[in-house]
Write a protein that holds these residues in place. Structure first.
Motif, PDB file in Angstrom:
ATOM      1  N   SER A 120       0.860  -1.185   0.000  1.00  0.00           N
ATOM      2  CA  SER A 120       0.000   0.000   0.000  1.00  0.00           C
ATOM      3  C   SER A 120       0.897   1.237   0.000  1.00  0.00           C
ATOM      4  O   SER A 120       2.122   1.136   0.160  1.00  0.00           O
ATOM      5  CB  SER A 120      -0.879  -0.001   1.254  1.00  0.00           C
ATOM      6  OG  SER A 120      -0.060   0.114   2.417  1.00  0.00           O
ATOM      7  N   ILE A 121       0.305   2.397  -0.152  1.00  0.00           N
ATOM      8  CA  ILE A 121       1.079   3.638  -0.101  1.00  0.00           C
ATOM      9  C   ILE A 121       1.796   3.759   1.243  1.00  0.00           C
ATOM     10  O   ILE A 121       2.968   4.133   1.309  1.00  0.00           O
ATOM     11  CB  ILE A 121       0.167   4.868  -0.348  1.00  0.00           C
ATOM     12  CG1 ILE A 121      -0.371   4.846  -1.784  1.00  0.00           C
ATOM     13  CG2 ILE A 121       0.894   6.176  -0.048  1.00  0.00           C
ATOM     14  CD1 ILE A 121       0.691   4.898  -2.871  1.00  0.00           C
ATOM     15  N   GLU A 149       6.833   3.578   4.334  1.00  0.00           N
ATOM     16  CA  GLU A 149       7.605   2.985   5.431  1.00  0.00           C
ATOM     17  C   GLU A 149       8.911   2.378   4.914  1.00  0.00           C
ATOM     18  O   GLU A 149       9.976   2.550   5.518  1.00  0.00           O
ATOM     19  CB  GLU A 149       6.749   1.914   6.123  1.00  0.00           C
ATOM     20  CG  GLU A 149       7.331   1.375   7.392  1.00  0.00           C
ATOM     21  CD  GLU A 149       6.395   0.396   8.094  1.00  0.00           C
ATOM     22  OE1 GLU A 149       6.914  -0.374   8.916  1.00  0.00           O
ATOM     23  OE2 GLU A 149       5.170   0.388   7.832  1.00  0.00           O
ATOM     24  N   ILE A 150       8.838   1.683   3.789  1.00  0.00           N
ATOM     25  CA  ILE A 150      10.034   1.091   3.180  1.00  0.00           C
ATOM     26  C   ILE A 150      11.022   2.179   2.779  1.00  0.00           C
ATOM     27  O   ILE A 150      12.216   2.086   3.060  1.00  0.00           O
ATOM     28  CB  ILE A 150       9.653   0.211   1.967  1.00  0.00           C
ATOM     29  CG1 ILE A 150       8.930  -1.047   2.454  1.00  0.00           C
ATOM     30  CG2 ILE A 150      10.879  -0.144   1.127  1.00  0.00           C
ATOM     31  CD1 ILE A 150       8.230  -1.827   1.358  1.00  0.00           C
ATOM     32  N   MET A 161      15.387  -6.794   0.583  1.00  0.00           N
ATOM     33  CA  MET A 161      14.342  -7.785   0.353  1.00  0.00           C
ATOM     34  C   MET A 161      13.660  -8.170   1.667  1.00  0.00           C
ATOM     35  O   MET A 161      12.435  -8.285   1.731  1.00  0.00           O
ATOM     36  CB  MET A 161      14.911  -9.022  -0.337  1.00  0.00           C
ATOM     37  CG  MET A 161      15.324  -8.757  -1.774  1.00  0.00           C
ATOM     38  SD  MET A 161      16.099 -10.182  -2.542  1.00  0.00           S
ATOM     39  CE  MET A 161      14.659 -11.108  -3.023  1.00  0.00           C
ATOM     40  N   ARG A 162      14.450  -8.351   2.720  1.00  0.00           N
ATOM     41  CA  ARG A 162      13.865  -8.725   4.014  1.00  0.00           C
ATOM     42  C   ARG A 162      12.964  -7.613   4.538  1.00  0.00           C
ATOM     43  O   ARG A 162      11.869  -7.870   5.057  1.00  0.00           O
ATOM     44  CB  ARG A 162      14.967  -9.039   5.023  1.00  0.00           C
ATOM     45  CG  ARG A 162      14.418  -9.545   6.348  1.00  0.00           C
ATOM     46  CD  ARG A 162      15.489  -9.833   7.336  1.00  0.00           C
ATOM     47  NE  ARG A 162      16.022  -8.566   7.834  1.00  0.00           N
ATOM     48  CZ  ARG A 162      16.763  -8.459   8.926  1.00  0.00           C
ATOM     49  NH1 ARG A 162      17.079  -9.534   9.624  1.00  0.00           N
ATOM     50  NH2 ARG A 162      17.210  -7.286   9.319  1.00  0.00           N
ATOM     51  N   THR A 163      13.392  -6.368   4.380  1.00  0.00           N
ATOM     52  CA  THR A 163      12.575  -5.231   4.800  1.00  0.00           C
ATOM     53  C   THR A 163      11.271  -5.206   4.019  1.00  0.00           C
ATOM     54  O   THR A 163      10.189  -5.017   4.595  1.00  0.00           O
ATOM     55  CB  THR A 163      13.342  -3.908   4.603  1.00  0.00           C
ATOM     56  OG1 THR A 163      14.540  -3.954   5.392  1.00  0.00           O
ATOM     57  CG2 THR A 163      12.516  -2.708   5.010  1.00  0.00           C
ATOM     58  N   MET A 164      11.342  -5.418   2.718  1.00  0.00           N
ATOM     59  CA  MET A 164      10.151  -5.398   1.876  1.00  0.00           C
ATOM     60  C   MET A 164       9.208  -6.551   2.221  1.00  0.00           C
ATOM     61  O   MET A 164       7.995  -6.363   2.273  1.00  0.00           O
ATOM     62  CB  MET A 164      10.558  -5.446   0.400  1.00  0.00           C
ATOM     63  CG  MET A 164      11.272  -4.185  -0.041  1.00  0.00           C
ATOM     64  SD  MET A 164      11.959  -4.327  -1.701  1.00  0.00           S
ATOM     65  CE  MET A 164      10.455  -4.319  -2.671  1.00  0.00           C
TER      66      MET A 164
END
Length: 113
Positions: A18-19, A24-25, A46-49
């Motif tokens: 979502s936006i 946040e990312i 990738m882990r954060t996402m």
């Protein structure tokens, strides 16, 4: 509910950007979502996402360690290409039909009349 299903050996998770998830990312990684899509992804990115995407798709409070464990399961069974493809699908889905705009749709409709 929108989102892309991410399958592991034992579970299925909904990945959604979502936006708010994207903001946040960007805040955590210090880069825009657009640059994430074009640059090679690091494991940290990738882990954060995965963590944020599942948290927004499933309404969970997944930790980064738990996200890493999910990634380990995926890599063991399905591989890195599967994981990258699912991340890309979820990002693209969050922007809808990127090539479309409402004006061109209206022009198409008026031409049909």
């Amino acid at each position: 509910m929108k989102g892309v299903l991410l399958e592991t050996k034992n579970n299925t998770y909904r990945l959604r950007f979502s936006i708010n998830a994207q903001a946040e990312i960007e805040e955590l990684l210090g880069v825009s979502m657009f640059s994430l899509m074009s640059d090679g992804n690091s494991i940290k990115k990738m882990r954060t996402m995965i963590c944020i995407g599942i948290n927004h798709g499933e309404k969970q409070n997944l930790t980064y360690d738990q996200a890493g464990e999910i990634m380990d399961e995926i890599l063991e069974v399905k591989g890195l290409q599967y994981l990258s493809r699912k991340l890309s699908e979820a990002i693209k889905q969050s922007y809808g039909d990127i090539g479309k705009d409402s004006e061109s749709e209206e022009d198409d409709e008026s031409k049909k009349k």
